[in-house]
Design a protein around this motif. Structure first.
Motif, mmCIF file in Angstrom:
data_model
loop_
_atom_site.group_PDB
_atom_site.id
_atom_site.type_symbol
_atom_site.label_atom_id
_atom_site.label_comp_id
_atom_site.label_asym_id
_atom_site.label_seq_id
_atom_site.Cartn_x
_atom_site.Cartn_y
_atom_site.Cartn_z
ATOM 1 N N UNK A 146 0.814 -1.215 0.000
ATOM 2 C CA UNK A 146 0.000 0.000 0.000
ATOM 3 C C UNK A 146 0.852 1.271 0.000
ATOM 4 N N UNK A 147 2.058 1.151 0.400
ATOM 5 C CA UNK A 147 2.967 2.308 0.408
ATOM 6 C C UNK A 147 4.262 1.886 -0.290
ATOM 7 N N UNK A 148 4.093 1.555 -1.565
ATOM 8 C CA UNK A 148 5.206 0.990 -2.325
ATOM 9 C C UNK A 148 6.264 2.066 -2.589
ATOM 10 N N UNK A 149 7.515 1.755 -2.271
ATOM 11 C CA UNK A 149 8.604 2.699 -2.442
ATOM 12 C C UNK A 149 9.881 1.934 -2.770
ATOM 13 N N UNK A 152 11.109 -3.693 -11.893
ATOM 14 C CA UNK A 152 10.857 -3.408 -13.303
ATOM 15 C C UNK A 152 9.383 -3.124 -13.550
ATOM 16 N N UNK A 153 8.525 -3.937 -12.943
ATOM 17 C CA UNK A 153 7.089 -3.702 -13.091
ATOM 18 C C UNK A 153 6.682 -2.370 -12.465
ATOM 19 N N UNK A 154 7.208 -2.100 -11.278
ATOM 20 C CA UNK A 154 6.854 -0.866 -10.569
ATOM 21 C C UNK A 154 7.294 0.360 -11.358
ATOM 22 N N UNK A 155 8.493 0.293 -11.949
ATOM 23 C CA UNK A 155 9.028 1.461 -12.656
ATOM 24 C C UNK A 155 8.339 1.690 -13.987
ATOM 25 N N UNK A 191 0.630 -8.739 -8.919
ATOM 26 C CA UNK A 191 -0.645 -8.037 -8.964
ATOM 27 C C UNK A 191 -0.560 -6.670 -8.274
ATOM 28 N N UNK A 192 0.268 -6.568 -7.248
ATOM 29 C CA UNK A 192 0.384 -5.283 -6.552
ATOM 30 C C UNK A 192 0.935 -4.189 -7.478
#
Length: 1604
Positions: free
Chosen positions: A1130-1133, A1151-1154, A1196-1197
């Motif tokens: 919930x507070x992805x960093x 990689x997915x997050x960026x 999924x997140x």
């Protein structure tokens, strides 16, 4: 001023007015005269008022005519401009009526002082005559005089305007001439009247005297010139030819005009007394005009010069040389020459010596008073015009030449004056030599020509040219003529000497053509003076200048005489001079004499100069013997001052017939010295090798410039100079390269190639090959002295195994290595382009690579820490060094040599043009790139002396600069990167490139065994690659797509194509798996480069990202993954992603997050492919893939957040995601059972993690305005399933809790954490659907978790307090603190963190005012729930105070202990951010209750001390500091935050504090004591002087400011 600029002579005017033959139209008429001479009209003869005009005249014309009488020039100009326009616009019949009035004004205006008024007058006149045409005829005689006069105005623009007006009235030249003949008498009368005018008669008394004088000079001079021109026109042209093709009537008319003209001219001549008065005027302008008028009279009216007139005029005209104004000299010379030729008897009417010659000698001696360019060309004409009997004897001839010579060289002699003098002197001398008989009397001998040669040409002219006029000969007597003393020590301009040189050459050449005996005398005298100079030598003060003049003289002879094929310069001058002076020249051995001899040989050839009679081969043999026995040893004696000149001489001594014999003799003579070499430096003597070097350099220059004119058959090509002896000399010099700099110079001279244009090499290809081998060996030797292991490894790369002469040398002392490398580089620098032309040579790439490597090694050495570098080297130095200095000095000198060498190499490489690198053969480029790539790899892997980050920066800079310099093409560039990034022992560790179905791909390495050394080297290389990507770009380094290719196309490029081997996607995967390194990380440096590239090249990124995701997913599925429940999705960093332990999963999530979550760069097709791939791995047949199931929540997140609702509903990808989520919810529900004993815990964890990951929450706004929001819209089906799941979990949880008493089962903490997160999701997404029992469960779970975390922190605080009470040592206390921090229950804090998220959302819901959700809101706001919220708020505040008190207590053990507590909070930043967000909303009652709870605890430090510890923490966190600061300013903390009580501690009760406060108020002021708290006083009392030394943002300064 004589004939002024723009004013023509009378003859010119006459030519313009003569009608052309056969009625041809003249190109230029009378008006074609472009001159301008001062002319002023006479005053009006009629003093009466202006003539009356008829009333038909326009009033405006009359008004402007009146305005012409004003004195103001501006008014006159305006009136004239208006009249110009009116005349053009008014009919001619009206304009003609005002001509009488205009004539009156016209004559007066011509006298005006203002030239613009006069010019405008003529323009108005032109407009008038154009309008009235023939109407001017009745008024012509009254206007013609001033009209003609005005055309000689000294102002050019006025004269031109007058001419144009006259041409406007008479367009044809015949008509203009007719007008003059018709009005000749009136013109003469007008001009004669003008000559009678005085200054006072020109204007009124109000005019200034200087203007009157100027007007008077203008009137007189213009009138004189007008009269002279009129005489020349009428008498000199038209009327002399009146009998040709004329009828009798025309004859009579012309005869009448002639008679009128002559009578008018005679009358004027008599009236003005031969014009003698005006000739004596003080005005040069008037005198010059008078000379012109007298010239016209002499030519056209000679009969007026009777005997009486002759007696008056002869002394005046012939004695006019006292005229000192140069402006008069042109007209004066015309008068004198015409008068002398016309009346030779006039010489008898004056005293020639007293009146004429004495004045003439002064005239010459004074440089013609400044008119050299005018007067000198007329001197020969003057001599020719003098009657033979007027001057007799030799004295006149010599006086004439002496006086002429004395006046030639004034201090400011211009180039034009110099040229005029020398040309005149040549013509005068030759004329006198030819006409000497005219001045010979009866008793005169015939020695005058000889005396002219000896006394004038030799003693004066020749010696003046040689600069001997101020020098002394051996007898001490000045060599110049006695009358030339005025020019002693004069510094002559170069152009004067050049003009005089040409004058002498042409005089002697003319003598050679006419008088052979005079030529012999002349040449013998010249040779005698040359020999005298040579023999006197440096006794003469200007010896060098004298010889330079001789050299210049012979060069001029060559250019002017010898090239014409004449032989007398050789036979009469050069050969006698060389024959008689050679012994003296060889003995004196001065540069100037050697140059003289060299010039003579170059001009005339060596054999003709040295041998009297040249008969063929026998003479060649004699000359060769002379060359070998005398000339060659003398030229090679090595004297510094003459060596350059002697080499020039030696080159000129080469002869076609014996070239090869001479060249062989020179080389042998050079080699003979090497057998018994001595130190010639002390003798100021150059070695023979140095002279041979100089010779080769000059040969190269002359071959390139085509200046070897003495070698037209042999020696003009470089091949002619190649010789086995020269090759052997170069080879022997290579063996002793470091002996001296002149060895380097010799090799460079022999090799050539100092620039790209230099294509001349004097050595054979075999010898050049040997030189290349020696250079690369010596350059590489510098690397042996390096402290870096990689430099020594690079040494083996630079030296190929063959040929034999390139084997490794024995180790030399370090300084000798650098000296050897320095000299090798000098040879390379001086012959670089010659060496590089051997394309088949394999050594040249090694040489190029050595230049880069040496510079790189030096840059790394300079970057290494000096002290550590020196210490490490000093330990390795031998103690018993024979060098007389310390090891440190030795190393300093080594570094100095190394830095100088690297700096020279850098400058040289930068000087190479891009064309050089582009033109290198492909084999050379490939070999060069191979060596450099391997060297960079060595340097990255093997460097230990520098920090990893510094090494990466240096090596990447090397690569970038190198690539920028050598400009590799696309194929070679990618080959370089393939080699640079290729597999090795230390790289890569996690992924390796491979081919799958012919396509470039990568494979995962299974758990490689990694030693610490390997991991360190791997990290260094990753840091280097990352820095390289930052400098060059992601596309070029990783994808292998050059910049120009990316710019040239917009279509997608398939980097996995079998046609391309440029893909290096595995490098990107390796960097992502490595994650962090010194100076960077995947998230901070690498992924931003990838994102930037994707944004810039939107169609080129698909393949690389897909390939990476596929590979990383595969690697993740091969390992056990972390539990998602502890992952703060919930507070992805960046920090949260970095906590993932599995490197493949971490890389995948990053990689997915960026690319997806942060930047939304995915396209639907890409997302669908990846999601299907994930789903395909979820089941293996009917069995769930547990590893994929654990990875799925992380995936999924990161992919669920960017999906909009429309995207979910209306696309194949969205539909697939929606169906998958529903199935996962059903699976999670099916795993939950009412009986805890039947629960498969692993399945519950896994499926609940997957389900919860699909319902993300967003926590934004920071600690001050924290807001929890849902990230997606969910369907009714999902809500229904979520409610079911929540109810199932409640049953599961309650069931597990009820069974705790029997100890049959205990609910897992991770499942409990999943339940808390499920609670937060339900409050976020489904709070409107929750029932009362659901809300009861929510509050119970949240309260429990928050209270547990508060108890956890308080327990840690209590432990720290016990350590203080038990008086543990600092070491034991630190160990206990570290143990407590490391064993903190992370799950408890995670539970509290999720509960705080829920509580935050509940507080937000409590403030809503929505009608639709009134029931749910009422439940939230009910009394029970409100009371529970207050208790939770108090627990949160207790938790915050407890962590502060922990740090305050720990500080008693020192800053390190305090830092341990402060840094422990950094691991849970988001948790503390949530805590702080509630503190600001705490009511005063809650704050007071929390404070009292802490006081009752009885710790060694109180709450306020804890708040100060947070505020001034050594490990500060901003939002915690702000919260502490806010509490210290609020009630009840503010009562205790400033002052401390002396009797009671901080931990007293509120009742005690109240009693103390009341008793303090009753005390008198004198007994009150105020003491700041220790936390503040320590900061306030901080020394200001120490504080000022700190930075503005330093902790001490910030705390000091906050304390105030």
């Amino acid at each position: 001023m004589g004939k002024q600029k723009g004013r023509a002579s009378s003859s010119g005017m006459a030519a313009s007015l003569v009608p052309h033959a056969q009625g041809a139209v003249p190109t230029v008429g009378f008006g074609g005269y472009h001159g301008a001479v001062r002319v002023e009209p006479a005053a009006p003869s009629d003093p009466d008022a202006p003539i009356r005009l008829t009333p038909d005249v326009d009033g405006e014309v009359l008004q402007n005519l009146k305005r012409l009488g004003r004195k103001d020039p501006t008014t006159k100009l305006k009136a004239l401009s208006a009249l110009f326009t009116l005349f053009a616009q008014t009919p001619g019949e009206e304009v003609v009526q005002i001509v009488p009035q205009w004539a009156f004004e016209y004559k007066r205006l011509l006298l005006d002082y203002n030239r613009e008024v006069r010019r405008a007058t003529h323009e108005a006149m032109s407009s008038l005559v154009t309008a009235i045409k023939k109407g001017i005829a009745p008024h012509l005689k009254s206007l013609i005089g001033p009209w003609w006069f005005s055309q000689f105005d000294p102002a050019p623009e006025v004269a031109q305007a007058a001419r144009r007006s006259f041409e406007a009235s008479f367009p044809q030249s015949e008509r203009r001439l007719d007008a003059l003949m018709l009005c000749v008498k009136e013109i003469f009368l007008y001009l004669s009247d003008n000559l009678k005018l005085t200054t006072q008669a020109l204007s009124d008394k109000a005019t200034p005297m200087d203007e009157l004088e100027d007007m008077h000079q203008r009137v007189i001079s213009s009138s004189l010139l007008a009269m002279a021109t009129l005489i020349d026109i009428l008498l000199g042209v038209k009327l002399q030819n009146c009998d040709v093709d004329s009828t009798s009537t025309e004859k009579r008319s012309l005869s009448k005009v002639r008679s009128t003209t002559l009578s008018s001219a005679e009358a004027a001549f008599c009236m003005h007394k031969c014009f003698l008065d005006v000739l004596k005027s003080e005005s040069a302008v008037i005198r010059s005009a008078t000379y012109s008028l007298l010239t016209s009279y002499i030519k056209q009216v000679p009969h007026v010069f009777d005997e009486e007139t002759m007696k008056k005029l002869s002394p005046t005209i012939l004695g006019a040389f006292h005229e000192k104004d140069a402006s008069c000299h042109s007209s004066m010379w015309d008068t004198i020459l015409v008068f002398s030729r016309k009346f030779p008897e006039a010489w008898s009417y004056c005293n020639i010596h007293k009146v004429v010659l004495s004045r003439f000698w002064n005239f010459l001696q004074n440089g013609c008073y400044g008119s050299k360019q005018i007067s000198y060309p007329r001197l020969v004409q003057f001599l020719d015009s003098i009657p033979p009997k007027a001057v007799m004897g030799q004295q006149f001839v010599f006086d004439f030449l002496h006086n002429l010579w004395d006046g030639r060289n004034q201090r400011q002699l211009s180039a034009a004056d110099s040229l005029a003098f020398c040309i005149a002197f040549k013509h005068i001398f030759l004329w006198l030599l030819e006409n000497v008989s005219r001045y010979s009397g009866e008793d005169s001998s015939d020695d005058t020509p000889i005396k002219l040669i000896t006394d004038i040409l030799s003693k004066i002219v020749w010696r003046d040219y040689l600069l001997l006029s101020g020098d002394t000969a051996g007898s001490g007597v000045q060599l110049s003529h006695k009358n030339s003393g005025s020019v002693v020590n004069t510094q002559y301009p170069m152009y004067y000497l050049q003009d005089l040189e040409k004058c002498i050459v042409e005089i002697v050449d003319m003598i050679a053509d006419t008088e052979n005996h005079l030529l012999n005398i002349s040449c013998s005298l010249l040779v005698r003076d040359c020999l005298d100079i040579i023999q006197q030598g440096e006794k003469l003060s200007k010896f060098q200048d004298h010889v330079e003049q001789l050299v210049s003289f012979f060069l001029s002879l060559d250019q002017l005489i010898v090239h014409k094929g004449k032989t007398w310069p050789l036979e009469r001058l050069a050969r006698p001079l060389v024959e008689q002076s050679l012994p003296a020249i060889m003995l004196m051995d001065t540069p100037s004499l050697v140059k003289l001899l060299s010039v003579l040989v170059e001009i005339f050839g060596p054999i003709p100069v040295f041998l009297k009679n040249y008969h063929g081969k026998s003479d060649v043999k004699s000359y060769l013997e002379l060359f070998n026995s005398e000339l060659l040893p003398w030229c090679f004696n090595g004297k510094y001052s003459t060596c350059n000149s002697k080499i020039d001489l030696l080159l000129s001594l080469f002869q076609n017939e014996c070239f090869f014999d001479q060249w062989c003799s020179i080389i042998k003579y050079t080699r003979a010295e090497q057998k018994h070499s001595i130190d010639d430096k002390t003798l100021n003597i150059k070695s023979r090798l140095e002279l041979l070097t100089l010779l080769l350099q000059k040969v190269r220059e002359r071959i390139a410039g085509g200046k070897l004119r003495n070698l037209q058959k042999n020696g003009y090509l470089p091949e002619h100079w190649r010789h086995d002896l020269l090759d052997s000399t170069a080879t022997s010099v290579l063996c002793d390269l470091t002996a001296a700099d002149h060895h380097v110079s010799f090799l460079c001279a022999a090799l050539g190639g100092s620039d790209q244009e230099d294509q001349i090499c004097f050595l054979s290809a075999e010898t050049v090959h040997k030189v290349l081998g020696s250079i690369v060996k010596d350059l590489a030797s510098a690397l042996l002295a390096s402290s870096f292991e990689w430099a020594k490894l690079a040494y083996s790369l630079l030296l190929p195994s063959e040929p034999e002469h390139l084997k490794l040398p024995e180790e030399n002392p370090l300084l000798i290595n650098f000296e050897t490398a320095r000299f090798a580089f000098k040879v390379l620098q001086g012959s670089f382009f010659s060496l590089g032309r051997l394309e088949e040579d394999s050594v040249f790439p090694s040489i190029l690579a050595a230049l880069f490597v040496i510079e790189w090694e030096c840059s790394m050495s300079l970057a290494t820490d000096d002290e550590s570098d020196l210490e490490g080297h000093i330990k390795d130095m031998e103690v018993g060094s024979s060098m007389g200095r310390s090891s440190k000095d030795y190393l300093d000198e080594k570094m100095h040599l190394k830095a100088n060498l690297a700096e020279s190499i850098h400058a040289f490489c930068q000087s190479l043009s891009p064309s050089f690198w582009n033109n290198l053969p492909s084999c050379t480029v490939n070999r060069l790139a191979n060596i450099l790539a391997q060297t960079v790899r060595y340097s990255v892997f093997e460097t230990r002396e520098l920090h990893v980050e510094k090494t990466a920066v240096l090596c990447s800079e090397w690569v970038v600069k190198m690539l920028k310099l050598i400009c590799l093409d696309d194929i070679n560039l990618q080959s370089f990167f393939d080699l640079l990034l290729s597999e090795g022992e230390y790289w890569p560790l996690w992924l390796k490139p491979c081919l799958q179905n012919g396509l470039a791909s990568m494979k995962v390495q299974l758990d490689p065994a990694i030693a610490d050394d390997i991991e360190l080297k791997h990290e260094q290389f990753v840091a280097f690659v990352d820095r390289l990507i930052l400098n060059l770009g992601f596309g070029e380094v990783i994808l292998g797509i050059p910049e120009n290719l990316r710019c040239a196309t917009s279509q997608s490029i398939d980097i996995t194509s079998p046609m391309s081997s440029l893909s290096r996607a595995w490098v990107a995967g390796e960097i992502l798996c490595t994650w962090t390194w010194k100076g960077g990380s995947a998230l901070k440096t690498f992924l931003p480069s990838l994102v930037q590239y994707i944004k810039e090249e939107s169609r080129l990124e698909v393949n690389i990202v897909s390939l990476l995701l596929d590979t990383l997913l595969g690697g993740t599925l091969m390992h056990e993954s972390d539990s998602w429940v502890l992952f703060n999705a919930w507070h992805l960093s960046n920090n949260e992603i970095g906590k993932i332990q599995d490197r493949f999963l971490r890389a995948l999530v990053a990689l997915l997050f960026t690319t997806n979550t942060k930047n939304c760069l995915w396209r639907e097709s890409d997302a669908l492919v990846f999601f299907e791939q994930v789903l395909s791995n979820l089941f293996m047949g009917s069995t769930v893939n547990r590893k994929c199931l654990k990875v799925l929540p992380f995936v999924m997140s990161t992919i669920i957040k960017p999906l909009p609702h429309k995207f979910i509903e209306d696309s194949p990808y969205g539909d697939l995601v929606r169906k998958s989520i529903l199935s996962w919810l059903e699976a999670a529900i099916s795993c939950l059972s009412s009986s805890p004993r039947e629960v498969p815990v692993q399945d519950i964890e896994d499926w609940m993690q997957v389900a919860l990951s699909c319902f993300p929450l967003s926590i934004t706004g920071g600690a001050q305005r924290l807001v929890v929001t849902v990230e997606r819209e969910i369907s009714y089906a999902e809500i229904s399933l979520m409610l079911t799941l929540f109810q199932k979990y409640q049953f599961f949880y309650n069931g597990a809790a009820s069974s705790l008493s029997t100890s049959e089962t205990v609910i897992p903490r991770t499942v409990e954490l999943l339940g808390v997160k499920l609670t937060a999701v339900m409050v976020g997404y489904c709070w409107t659907k929750l029932q009362e029992n659901d809300w009861h469960f929510v509050f119970r779970m949240v309260f429990k978790c928050i209270e547990s975390s508060a108890l956890l922190v308080e327990e840690m605080t209590d432990g720290i307090n016990d350590a203080v009470i038990n008086q543990l040592s600092s070491e034991d206390a630190l160990e206990k603190l570290k143990l407590m921090v490391s064993t903190t229950d992370k799950l408890t804090l995670s539970l509290a963190e999720a509960s705080l998220v829920t509580l935050c959302h509940l507080n937000h819901l409590g403030n809503l005012q929505e009608v639709e959700t009134a029931k749910s809101l009422q439940l939230i706001r009910s009394g029970d729930y409100a009371e529970s919220t207050n208790k939770m708020m108090e627990s949160i505040l207790r938790l915050f105070l407890a962590t502060g008190v922990s740090e305050a207590i720990a500080k008693s053990f020192g800053e390190e202990a305090s830092s341990i507590i402060g840094s422990s909070r950094h691991a849970y930043l988001h948790f503390w951010e949530l805590v702080v967000s509630f503190i600001k909303n705490a009511s005063p009652e809650i704050r007071r209750s929390a404070l009292e709870s802490m006081d009752l605890w009885g710790l060694t430090k109180g709450s306020v001390s804890g708040l100060y510890s947070i505020l001034f923490s050594s490990q500060p966190i901003f939002h915690l500091q702000f919260a502490a600061f806010s509490l210290l300013l609020s009630e009840p903390f503010c009562q205790l935050s400033l002052l401390k009580d002396s009797s009671l501690g901080e931990n007293c009760s509120s009742a005690q504090r109240s009693d103390i406060s009341q008793s303090t108020e009753l005390m008198p002021d004198s007994e009150k004591t105020l003491c700041l708290r220790d936390e503040l006083s320590a900061l306030v009392e901080f020394p200001t002087s120490e504080l000022l030394k700190t930075d503005l943002t330093a902790r001490d300064r910030v705390c000091y400011i906050m304390s105030f």
